[in-house]
Design a protein around this motif. Structure first.
Motif, PDB file in Angstrom:
ATOM      1  N   ILE A  21       1.065  -1.469  -0.127  1.00  0.00           N
ATOM      2  CA  ILE A  21      -0.008  -0.171   0.075  1.00  0.00           C
ATOM      3  C   ILE A  21       0.906   1.636  -0.111  1.00  0.00           C
ATOM      4  O   ILE A  21       1.979   0.860   0.276  1.00  0.00           O
ATOM      5  CB  ILE A  21      -0.769  -0.200   1.059  1.00  0.00           C
ATOM      6  CG1 ILE A  21      -0.320   0.268   2.197  1.00  0.00           C
ATOM      7  CG2 ILE A  21      -1.724  -1.108   0.889  1.00  0.00           C
ATOM      8  CD1 ILE A  21      -0.846   0.226   4.066  1.00  0.00           C
ATOM      9  N   GLU A  25      -2.889   4.821   1.025  1.00  0.00           N
ATOM     10  CA  GLU A  25      -4.127   3.911   1.461  1.00  0.00           C
ATOM     11  C   GLU A  25      -3.738   3.714   2.874  1.00  0.00           C
ATOM     12  O   GLU A  25      -4.853   3.437   3.391  1.00  0.00           O
ATOM     13  CB  GLU A  25      -3.437   3.055   0.645  1.00  0.00           C
ATOM     14  CG  GLU A  25      -4.203   2.746  -0.630  1.00  0.00           C
ATOM     15  CD  GLU A  25      -3.320   3.636  -1.603  1.00  0.00           C
ATOM     16  OE1 GLU A  25      -1.956   3.977  -1.296  1.00  0.00           O
ATOM     17  OE2 GLU A  25      -3.499   3.415  -3.131  1.00  0.00           O
ATOM     18  N   LEU A  29      -6.979   4.337   5.276  1.00  0.00           N
ATOM     19  CA  LEU A  29      -7.045   3.088   6.560  1.00  0.00           C
ATOM     20  C   LEU A  29      -7.132   3.789   7.752  1.00  0.00           C
ATOM     21  O   LEU A  29      -7.803   3.380   8.396  1.00  0.00           O
ATOM     22  CB  LEU A  29      -6.078   1.818   6.536  1.00  0.00           C
ATOM     23  CG  LEU A  29      -6.188   1.400   4.501  1.00  0.00           C
ATOM     24  CD1 LEU A  29      -4.812   0.247   5.231  1.00  0.00           C
ATOM     25  CD2 LEU A  29      -7.522   0.163   5.031  1.00  0.00           C
ATOM     26  N   LEU A  59      -9.192   6.299  -5.283  1.00  0.00           N
ATOM     27  CA  LEU A  59      -8.350   6.007  -4.672  1.00  0.00           C
ATOM     28  C   LEU A  59      -9.552   4.680  -3.577  1.00  0.00           C
ATOM     29  O   LEU A  59      -9.757   3.616  -2.791  1.00  0.00           O
ATOM     30  CB  LEU A  59      -8.069   6.679  -3.332  1.00  0.00           C
ATOM     31  CG  LEU A  59      -7.452   5.996  -2.100  1.00  0.00           C
ATOM     32  CD1 LEU A  59      -6.058   5.671  -1.982  1.00  0.00           C
ATOM     33  CD2 LEU A  59      -7.158   8.027  -1.375  1.00  0.00           C
ATOM     34  N   ARG A  62     -10.436   2.007  -5.730  1.00  0.00           N
ATOM     35  CA  ARG A  62      -9.390   0.513  -5.917  1.00  0.00           C
ATOM     36  C   ARG A  62      -9.174   0.200  -4.635  1.00  0.00           C
ATOM     37  O   ARG A  62      -9.024  -1.352  -4.622  1.00  0.00           O
ATOM     38  CB  ARG A  62      -8.577   1.616  -5.630  1.00  0.00           C
ATOM     39  CG  ARG A  62      -6.277   0.708  -6.580  1.00  0.00           C
ATOM     40  CD  ARG A  62      -5.190   1.413  -6.360  1.00  0.00           C
ATOM     41  NE  ARG A  62      -4.982   2.393  -5.432  1.00  0.00           N
ATOM     42  CZ  ARG A  62      -5.154   3.809  -5.621  1.00  0.00           C
ATOM     43  NH1 ARG A  62      -5.568   4.243  -7.005  1.00  0.00           N
ATOM     44  NH2 ARG A  62      -4.224   4.386  -4.753  1.00  0.00           N
ATOM     45  N   MET A  63      -9.363   1.037  -3.012  1.00  0.00           N
ATOM     46  CA  MET A  63      -9.856   0.459  -2.085  1.00  0.00           C
ATOM     47  C   MET A  63     -10.177  -0.603  -2.055  1.00  0.00           C
ATOM     48  O   MET A  63     -10.296  -1.484  -0.967  1.00  0.00           O
ATOM     49  CB  MET A  63      -9.106   1.077  -0.669  1.00  0.00           C
ATOM     50  CG  MET A  63      -8.171   2.068  -0.970  1.00  0.00           C
ATOM     51  SD  MET A  63      -8.011   3.482   0.356  1.00  0.00           S
ATOM     52  CE  MET A  63      -8.116   2.118   1.991  1.00  0.00           C
ATOM     53  N   GLU A  64     -12.004  -0.335  -2.368  1.00  0.00           N
ATOM     54  CA  GLU A  64     -12.596  -1.094  -2.680  1.00  0.00           C
ATOM     55  C   GLU A  64     -12.261  -2.787  -2.850  1.00  0.00           C
ATOM     56  O   GLU A  64     -12.673  -3.671  -2.757  1.00  0.00           O
ATOM     57  CB  GLU A  64     -13.954  -0.638  -3.174  1.00  0.00           C
ATOM     58  CG  GLU A  64     -15.247  -1.551  -2.619  1.00  0.00           C
ATOM     59  CD  GLU A  64     -16.635  -0.045  -3.857  1.00  0.00           C
ATOM     60  OE1 GLU A  64     -17.487  -0.625  -2.534  1.00  0.00           O
ATOM     61  OE2 GLU A  64     -15.948   0.309  -4.206  1.00  0.00           O
ATOM     62  N   GLU A  66      -9.521  -3.685  -3.354  1.00  0.00           N
ATOM     63  CA  GLU A  66      -8.918  -4.285  -2.906  1.00  0.00           C
ATOM     64  C   GLU A  66      -9.302  -5.244  -1.731  1.00  0.00           C
ATOM     65  O   GLU A  66      -8.516  -6.272  -0.806  1.00  0.00           O
ATOM     66  CB  GLU A  66      -7.793  -3.984  -2.884  1.00  0.00           C
ATOM     67  CG  GLU A  66      -6.685  -3.554  -3.937  1.00  0.00           C
ATOM     68  CD  GLU A  66      -5.582  -2.551  -3.531  1.00  0.00           C
ATOM     69  OE1 GLU A  66      -5.733  -1.861  -1.920  1.00  0.00           O
ATOM     70  OE2 GLU A  66      -4.625  -2.020  -4.443  1.00  0.00           O
ATOM     71  N   PHE A  68     -10.517  -3.385   0.867  1.00  0.00           N
ATOM     72  CA  PHE A  68     -10.242  -2.723   2.323  1.00  0.00           C
ATOM     73  C   PHE A  68     -11.553  -2.302   3.078  1.00  0.00           C
ATOM     74  O   PHE A  68     -11.243  -1.883   3.780  1.00  0.00           O
ATOM     75  CB  PHE A  68      -8.779  -1.466   2.324  1.00  0.00           C
ATOM     76  CG  PHE A  68      -7.449  -2.582   1.856  1.00  0.00           C
ATOM     77  CD1 PHE A  68      -6.994  -3.535   2.337  1.00  0.00           C
ATOM     78  CD2 PHE A  68      -7.055  -2.029   1.176  1.00  0.00           C
ATOM     79  CE1 PHE A  68      -6.004  -4.711   1.260  1.00  0.00           C
ATOM     80  CE2 PHE A  68      -5.177  -2.292   0.561  1.00  0.00           C
ATOM     81  CZ  PHE A  68      -5.342  -3.811   1.014  1.00  0.00           C
ATOM     82  N   GLY A  89      -9.480  -4.451   5.533  1.00  0.00           N
ATOM     83  CA  GLY A  89      -8.633  -3.800   5.710  1.00  0.00           C
ATOM     84  C   GLY A  89      -7.980  -3.276   7.067  1.00  0.00           C
ATOM     85  O   GLY A  89      -6.799  -2.172   7.722  1.00  0.00           O
ATOM     86  N   ARG A  92      -5.161  -5.478   7.627  1.00  0.00           N
ATOM     87  CA  ARG A  92      -3.863  -4.831   6.526  1.00  0.00           C
ATOM     88  C   ARG A  92      -3.428  -3.311   7.270  1.00  0.00           C
ATOM     89  O   ARG A  92      -2.161  -2.858   7.069  1.00  0.00           O
ATOM     90  CB  ARG A  92      -4.156  -3.760   5.534  1.00  0.00           C
ATOM     91  CG  ARG A  92      -3.121  -3.367   4.015  1.00  0.00           C
ATOM     92  CD  ARG A  92      -1.782  -4.246   4.175  1.00  0.00           C
ATOM     93  NE  ARG A  92      -2.659  -5.180   3.852  1.00  0.00           N
ATOM     94  CZ  ARG A  92      -2.513  -5.954   1.817  1.00  0.00           C
ATOM     95  NH1 ARG A  92      -1.589  -5.202   1.753  1.00  0.00           N
ATOM     96  NH2 ARG A  92      -3.187  -6.913   1.809  1.00  0.00           N
ATOM     97  N   HIS A  93      -3.962  -3.088   8.528  1.00  0.00           N
ATOM     98  CA  HIS A  93      -4.214  -1.362   9.167  1.00  0.00           C
ATOM     99  C   HIS A  93      -2.757  -1.947   9.738  1.00  0.00           C
ATOM    100  O   HIS A  93      -1.736  -1.306  10.516  1.00  0.00           O
ATOM    101  CB  HIS A  93      -4.753  -0.673   9.249  1.00  0.00           C
ATOM    102  CG  HIS A  93      -4.716   1.084  10.219  1.00  0.00           C
ATOM    103  ND1 HIS A  93      -5.311   0.352  11.648  1.00  0.00           N
ATOM    104  CD2 HIS A  93      -4.075   1.609  10.228  1.00  0.00           C
ATOM    105  CE1 HIS A  93      -4.799   1.729  12.207  1.00  0.00           C
ATOM    106  NE2 HIS A  93      -4.237   2.241  11.315  1.00  0.00           N
TER     107      HIS A  93
END
Length: 112
Positions: A21, A25, A29, A59, A62-64, A66, A68, A89, A92-93
């Motif tokens: 990320i 990103e 998060l 952004l 894209r995060m959706e 993925e 997150f 998400g 990952r955070h």
């Protein structure tokens, strides 16, 4: 300005290499993880990540993709869109947060 550039480049490089990320990103998060009910209005997230509205929309999309975050309709204002942190998400955070803090501490110490 130089310190900001060095810190940002270091964060971008380390977050990308270790967690896949970028800084934007991670900031998104972080904002969601720290917000009430791990959600916020899309416009509020745009303000946090310091991107234009169109860049923030890309952004978020894209995060959706993925996994997150998810988008949902705002109950209080049907025109508004909520952005909600997913379990993936949140994970990952939590994985990236120590890297973020470590890079900040190291680069600020080195450039201070």
């Amino acid at each position: 300005m130089v310190r900001h550039a060095v810190v940002h480049q270091s964060l971008e490089r380390e977050l990308q290499a270790r967690h896949g990320i970028g800084v934007s990103e991670f900031e998104a998060l972080e904002a969601l993880a720290c917000s009430e009910n791990t959600q916020c209005r899309a416009q509020d997230l745009t303000d946090v990540v310091h991107l234009s509205q169109s860049a923030a929309s890309r952004l978020i999309a894209r995060m959706e993709r993925e996994g997150f975050l998810e988008r949902a309709l705002c109950e209080a204002d049907r025109r508004g869109i909520l952005v909600v942190l997913t379990d993936e998400g949140r994970e990952r955070h939590l994985e990236a947060q120590p890297t973020h803090r470590s890079v900040l501490a190291r680069t600020l110490r080195e450039t201070g």
